[in-house]
Write an enzyme that holds these catalytic residues in place. Structure first.
Site, PDB file in Angstrom:
ATOM      1  N   CYS A   1       0.855  -1.174   0.000  1.00 54.92           N
ATOM      2  CA  CYS A   1       0.000   0.000   0.000  1.00 54.92           C
ATOM      3  C   CYS A   1       0.901   1.238   0.000  1.00 54.92           C
ATOM      4  O   CYS A   1       1.992   1.226   0.583  1.00 54.92           O
ATOM      5  CB  CYS A   1      -0.926   0.128   1.206  1.00 54.92           C
ATOM      6  SG  CYS A   1      -2.105  -1.213   1.340  1.00 54.92           S
TER       7      CYS A   1
ATOM      8  N   ARG B   1       3.486  -0.207  -5.075  1.00 59.19           N
ATOM      9  CA  ARG B   1       3.267  -0.756  -3.739  1.00 59.19           C
ATOM     10  C   ARG B   1       1.946  -1.520  -3.629  1.00 59.19           C
ATOM     11  O   ARG B   1       1.638  -2.097  -2.596  1.00 59.19           O
ATOM     12  CB  ARG B   1       3.294   0.362  -2.696  1.00 59.19           C
ATOM     13  CG  ARG B   1       4.562   1.182  -2.726  1.00 59.19           C
ATOM     14  CD  ARG B   1       4.543   2.246  -1.663  1.00 59.19           C
ATOM     15  NE  ARG B   1       4.540   1.653  -0.351  1.00 59.19           N
ATOM     16  CZ  ARG B   1       5.624   1.241   0.304  1.00 59.19           C
ATOM     17  NH1 ARG B   1       6.806   1.419  -0.243  1.00 59.19           N
ATOM     18  NH2 ARG B   1       5.537   0.690   1.471  1.00 59.19           N
TER      19      ARG B   1
ATOM     20  N   TRP C   1      -2.865  -2.619  -1.612  1.00 59.23           N
ATOM     21  CA  TRP C   1      -2.604  -4.038  -1.833  1.00 59.23           C
ATOM     22  C   TRP C   1      -3.383  -4.737  -0.727  1.00 59.23           C
ATOM     23  O   TRP C   1      -3.048  -4.621   0.454  1.00 59.23           O
ATOM     24  CB  TRP C   1      -1.113  -4.346  -1.730  1.00 59.23           C
ATOM     25  CG  TRP C   1      -0.802  -5.764  -2.103  1.00 59.23           C
ATOM     26  CD1 TRP C   1      -0.624  -6.263  -3.364  1.00 59.23           C
ATOM     27  CD2 TRP C   1      -0.632  -6.871  -1.215  1.00 59.23           C
ATOM     28  NE1 TRP C   1      -0.360  -7.607  -3.306  1.00 59.23           N
ATOM     29  CE2 TRP C   1      -0.357  -8.012  -2.001  1.00 59.23           C
ATOM     30  CE3 TRP C   1      -0.695  -7.022   0.172  1.00 59.23           C
ATOM     31  CZ2 TRP C   1      -0.137  -9.271  -1.464  1.00 59.23           C
ATOM     32  CZ3 TRP C   1      -0.477  -8.294   0.717  1.00 59.23           C
ATOM     33  CH2 TRP C   1      -0.199  -9.397  -0.095  1.00 59.23           C
TER      34      TRP C   1
ATOM     35  N   ASN D   1      -1.020   2.333   5.756  1.00 61.18           N
ATOM     36  CA  ASN D   1      -0.219   1.254   5.189  1.00 61.18           C
ATOM     37  C   ASN D   1       0.301   0.438   6.363  1.00 61.18           C
ATOM     38  O   ASN D   1       0.932   0.996   7.262  1.00 61.18           O
ATOM     39  CB  ASN D   1       0.946   1.839   4.385  1.00 61.18           C
ATOM     40  CG  ASN D   1       1.980   0.782   4.022  1.00 61.18           C
ATOM     41  OD1 ASN D   1       1.649  -0.377   3.844  1.00 61.18           O
ATOM     42  ND2 ASN D   1       3.232   1.189   3.928  1.00 61.18           N
ATOM     43  N   GLY D   2       0.021  -0.865   6.348  1.00 61.28           N
ATOM     44  CA  GLY D   2       0.478  -1.721   7.440  1.00 61.28           C
ATOM     45  C   GLY D   2      -0.630  -2.675   7.851  1.00 61.28           C
ATOM     46  O   GLY D   2      -1.606  -2.867   7.109  1.00 61.28           O
TER      47      GLY D   2
ATOM     48  N   GLU E   1      15.897 -18.500  -9.964  1.00 67.00           N
ATOM     49  CA  GLU E   1      15.562 -17.116 -10.249  1.00 67.00           C
ATOM     50  C   GLU E   1      14.801 -17.003 -11.587  1.00 67.00           C
ATOM     51  O   GLU E   1      13.808 -16.276 -11.685  1.00 67.00           O
ATOM     52  CB  GLU E   1      16.840 -16.260 -10.240  1.00 67.00           C
ATOM     53  CG  GLU E   1      16.668 -14.800 -10.569  1.00 67.00           C
ATOM     54  CD  GLU E   1      15.632 -14.067  -9.719  1.00 67.00           C
ATOM     55  OE1 GLU E   1      15.200 -14.584  -8.680  1.00 67.00           O
ATOM     56  OE2 GLU E   1      15.216 -12.973 -10.144  1.00 67.00           O
TER      57      GLU E   1
ATOM     58  N   LYS F   1      10.910 -15.621 -12.096  1.00 67.31           N
ATOM     59  CA  LYS F   1      10.538 -14.572 -13.057  1.00 67.31           C
ATOM     60  C   LYS F   1       9.357 -15.052 -13.892  1.00 67.31           C
ATOM     61  O   LYS F   1       8.386 -14.348 -14.076  1.00 67.31           O
ATOM     62  CB  LYS F   1      11.691 -14.222 -14.010  1.00 67.31           C
ATOM     63  CG  LYS F   1      12.845 -13.419 -13.478  1.00 67.31           C
ATOM     64  CD  LYS F   1      12.516 -12.044 -13.015  1.00 67.31           C
ATOM     65  CE  LYS F   1      12.053 -12.040 -11.595  1.00 67.31           C
ATOM     66  NZ  LYS F   1      12.980 -11.822 -10.526  1.00 67.31           N
TER      67      LYS F   1
ATOM     68  N   GLU G   1       6.051 -15.440 -11.850  1.00 66.52           N
ATOM     69  CA  GLU G   1       5.412 -14.245 -11.306  1.00 66.52           C
ATOM     70  C   GLU G   1       4.798 -13.354 -12.372  1.00 66.52           C
ATOM     71  O   GLU G   1       3.836 -12.648 -12.099  1.00 66.52           O
ATOM     72  CB  GLU G   1       6.326 -13.467 -10.348  1.00 66.52           C
ATOM     73  CG  GLU G   1       7.452 -12.676 -10.947  1.00 66.52           C
ATOM     74  CD  GLU G   1       8.274 -11.944  -9.878  1.00 66.52           C
ATOM     75  OE1 GLU G   1       9.480 -11.824 -10.062  1.00 66.52           O
ATOM     76  OE2 GLU G   1       7.714 -11.496  -8.874  1.00 66.52           O
TER      77      GLU G   1
ATOM     78  N   HIS H   1      14.856 -38.717  -8.282  1.00 71.70           N
ATOM     79  CA  HIS H   1      14.381 -39.018  -6.922  1.00 71.70           C
ATOM     80  C   HIS H   1      12.922 -38.617  -6.746  1.00 71.70           C
ATOM     81  O   HIS H   1      12.438 -38.490  -5.625  1.00 71.70           O
ATOM     82  CB  HIS H   1      15.282 -38.318  -5.896  1.00 71.70           C
ATOM     83  CG  HIS H   1      16.699 -38.766  -5.998  1.00 71.70           C
ATOM     84  ND1 HIS H   1      17.109 -40.005  -5.577  1.00 71.70           N
ATOM     85  CD2 HIS H   1      17.785 -38.165  -6.542  1.00 71.70           C
ATOM     86  CE1 HIS H   1      18.398 -40.136  -5.827  1.00 71.70           C
ATOM     87  NE2 HIS H   1      18.832 -39.038  -6.422  1.00 71.70           N
TER      88      HIS H   1
ATOM     89  N   LYS I   1       5.427  -4.462  -5.352  1.00 75.77           N
ATOM     90  CA  LYS I   1       6.894  -4.357  -5.402  1.00 75.77           C
ATOM     91  C   LYS I   1       7.517  -4.410  -4.014  1.00 75.77           C
ATOM     92  O   LYS I   1       8.536  -5.041  -3.806  1.00 75.77           O
ATOM     93  CB  LYS I   1       7.254  -3.046  -6.103  1.00 75.77           C
ATOM     94  CG  LYS I   1       8.737  -2.823  -6.265  1.00 75.77           C
ATOM     95  CD  LYS I   1       9.284  -3.659  -7.391  1.00 75.77           C
ATOM     96  CE  LYS I   1      10.774  -3.467  -7.605  1.00 75.77           C
ATOM     97  NZ  LYS I   1      11.326  -4.617  -8.333  1.00 75.77           N
TER      98      LYS I   1
HETATM   99  O1  M6R Z   1      12.865  -5.373  -1.981  1.00 75.32           O
HETATM  100  P1  M6R Z   1      13.344  -6.772  -1.706  1.00 75.32           P
HETATM  101  O2  M6R Z   1      14.536  -7.127  -2.528  1.00 75.32           O
HETATM  102  O3  M6R Z   1      13.565  -7.047  -0.260  1.00 75.32           O
HETATM  103  O4  M6R Z   1      12.162  -7.703  -2.182  1.00 75.32           O
HETATM  104  C1  M6R Z   1      12.227  -9.084  -1.990  1.00 75.32           C
HETATM  105  C2  M6R Z   1      11.183  -9.814  -2.797  1.00 75.32           C
HETATM  106  O5  M6R Z   1       9.910  -9.405  -2.411  1.00 75.32           O
HETATM  107  C3  M6R Z   1      11.363  -9.578  -4.295  1.00 75.32           C
HETATM  108  O6  M6R Z   1      12.622  -9.962  -4.739  1.00 75.32           O
HETATM  109  C4  M6R Z   1      10.291 -10.361  -5.079  1.00 75.32           C
HETATM  110  O7  M6R Z   1      10.525 -11.728  -4.954  1.00 75.32           O
HETATM  111  C5  M6R Z   1      10.302  -9.941  -6.551  1.00 75.32           C
HETATM  112  N1  M6R Z   1       8.954  -9.747  -6.986  1.00 75.32           N
HETATM  113  C6  M6R Z   1      10.943 -10.933  -7.437  1.00 75.32           C
HETATM  114  O8  M6R Z   1      10.940 -10.560  -8.763  1.00 75.32           O
END
Ligand code: M6R
Length: 586
Positions: A2, A26, A72, A98-99, A458, A462, A465, A481, A581
């Protein structure tokens, strides 16, 4: 998650909307604003993006005072009722939050027993219902005493011309401009209006007027603060001609490497790295979430290769729940692009309480994590707007590489210089062809050994997500396994094989799936013989670089692959569903 903003000055609706656009990373489930003019509130709310709110809002070029929010969702569905701002019972106080208010159920029941009516399901509405009439610092003090949890509040009343605020564990900043005052979750909102800003600290609350602010600390004493200069260059925004931020940011990886090489060659940052060598430690923990956690796994390998110490890597969301040796002889490296991820902050606080030495690797120098660390090593990536982290991962790996080399007394910069020069983003047409194939799949498997396994984690994150494909990762040797049971006719297997000693083993693991119907894609820097070429349906050759930096060389291509899959599927790569984000709730 948020984003909140408050503004006092001319063109209030326009300023709030512009601020919300900057804060949309956010959360983008709903947005809303409330403007006070001539003793009355003008309120608009909409589901979805800030653009929708903009379409509804009547923008006046007048002086005014207002607050706004981009959500959010945590408590309650994505509805207009649950969108912020929230209002007191008589509607004369408006609040954005926010929180998470952890004791909201208890507070809500008590209020309901007194006959208070709730129109929505959010925890935030409870805070609004605890307020009424004319606001004062005393009322804010009482409010925060009742609330348990995390919050950044901006609050206005029809009976005051001020914005009241309070903060605990959710980011909040205040700025005073030439002819305006602002409060926001992120200083990027202040660009163009103010030259400096004040971070609000945990436990503080206060009052913002036109060109004046009062901060009160958790002991109810007035605090005098020094403002920080707003680094305008950092906040240069825009897509620069790219269709999406994600693609622009993938290409910016080269600049990130350039910035790291330049800065860490300077005496100031060399010294900062050397400061880490002065720490007396015998065990290292890397801690982060999501992509930052994957960078931590890379860091763990670098340290295992270069330093003879015990090295661990853990997800921040699990870190403080394990029994382990964590003491004055422990070095904890917290990795976070935003520097505001709440799980990472909580782990950092826990490590501090245990006496560990704290190093952070962040992209935001004024962030909570950067400020709490004993030493903060910046990654100089510039703002990362797309939800999927790309260039930050490159920066995190590069700084971890430097750190491991400095700690083992090796020369480090040349390898990064070569990587920067050779960084290869792959053949677009080939990537798009494979992306088209992937876009029609429900599931995909990634395999790799060593560094390639981590790069696969990683790459898979990507893909899932931003394209919502069920993407599974296994170390190549683990397939037999269990996971090989998932392979059926046509299953796509993406094989990462960049380490020469492990190459043939991984290729053989791929063949084992081919004989069970898998379609194979190979990503490698090794020589691809005719036989291998025949067995693989897609082959992506990546340029060679020092083996420890191959994850960076490989990931930029795979980030682009994920991007093209999302574009083919017409999902928005910058704003994937259900995500935000900055993850500021546990
Ligand atoms: O701001 P941060 O690097 O602490 O964020 C960590 C994760 O939330 C962030 O890397 C998230 O996994 C991304 N959406 C990945 O692309």
């Amino acid at each position: 998650m948020c984003g909140i903003i408050g503004y006092i000055g001319n063109n209030v609706e326009q300023k709030l909307l512009k601020g919300l656009e900057k804060l949309e990373y956010r959360g983008y489930d709903s947005a809303g604003l409330c403007v006070l003019r001539h003793g009355n509130f003008y309120v608009e709310k909409s589901k979805g993006s800030v653009e929708k709110l903009r379409e509804k809002t009547c923008v006046k070029s007048e002086f005014g005072l207002g607050i706004a929010h981009t959500r959010w969702a945590t408590h309650g569905k994505i509805t207009i009722e649950n969108a912020h701002p929230h209002f007191s019972s008589k509607g004369e106080v408006a609040l954005v939050h926010n929180g998470i208010i952890e004791n909201f159920e208890e507070l809500k029941s008590a209020l309901e027993e007194k006959g208070v009516y709730f129109y929505g399901e959010t925890d935030s509405e409870v805070a609004a219902k605890l307020l009424s009439g004319r606001l004062s610092l005393k009322k804010i003090q009482n409010l925060v005493k009742k609330i348990k949890g995390t919050y950044a509040f901006a609050i206005i009343s029809k009976k005051n011309n001020s914005i009241y605020f309070a903060k605990n564990k959710s980011p909040l900043y205040v700025a005073i401009g030439k002819d305006c005052s602002m409060i926001a979750s992120d200083p990027s909102c202040f660009v163009g209006a103010c030259d400096s800003f004040y971070p609000v600290d945990d436990g503080e609350y206060g009052k913002l007027d036109l060109k004046k602010v009062v901060f009160i600390d958790k002991h109810d004493k007035v605090v005098l603060k020094k403002s920080k200069k707003l680094d305008i260059d950092y906040f240069v925004d825009g897509k620069n001609g790219y269709e999406h931020f994600m693609l622009k940011e993938i290409y910016e990886s080269k600049n990130v490497l350039g910035n790291i090489i330049q800065n860490y060659s300077s005496p100031l940052y060399k010294k900062l790295l050397e400061k880490v060598t002065e720490i007396d430690f015998n065990r290292v923990y890397f801690v982060g979430c999501g992509t930052a956690y994957h960078a931590g796994l890379i860091g763990q390998r670098y340290f295992m290769n270069n330093i003879k110490k015990d090295v661990f890597c853990e997800r921040a969301s699990e870190f403080s729940y394990q029994n382990r040796i964590l003491d004055q002889k422990s070095l904890c490296v917290f990795i976070s692009q935003s520097g505001e991820t709440i799980d990472t902050i909580a782990s950092l606080d826990y490590a501090k309480r245990c006496g560990a030495k704290i190093v952070s690797i962040t992209n935001v120098s004024y962030s909570t994590i950067a400020c709490k660390a004993d030493i903060n090593l910046p990654i100089f990536a510039g703002p990362e707007i797309a939800v999927a982290s790309t260039k930050a991962f490159v920066g995190q790996c590069a700084v971890l590489f430097l750190l491991s080399k400095v700690l083992s007394g090796q020369n480090y910069i040349d390898d990064l210089v070569s990587l920067k020069e050779d960084l290869d983003f792959g053949d677009d047409e080939k990537l798009k062809r494979f992306a088209k194939k992937l876009a029609s799949e429900d599931k995909v498997l990634f395999i790799g050994r060593g560094f390639d396994y981590i790069t696969s984690l990683e790459a898979s994150l990507k893909l899932k997500e931003i394209s919502y494909i069920n993407s599974i990762v296994e170390p190549s040797g683990e397939l037999k396994h269990g996971p090989i049971a998932l392979v059926e006719e046509g299953t796509i297997l993406v094989v990462l094989a960049t380490e020469s000693e492990l190459f043939i083993k991984t290729i053989n693991n791929a063949y084992e799936t081919k004989s069970r119907g898998a379609k194979l894609c190979l990503v490698t820097n090794q020589i691809v013989t005719e036989t291998i070429q025949k067995e693989f349906d897609y082959v992506f050759k990546v340029k060679n670089t020092t083996s420890e930096l191959m994850p960076v060389q490989t990931i930029v291509l795979l980030q682009k692959l994920a991007y093209y899959v999302a574009v083919t599927k017409k999902t928005n790569p910058d704003k994937p569903r259900n995500l935000a984000k900055s993850v500021t709730v546990e």
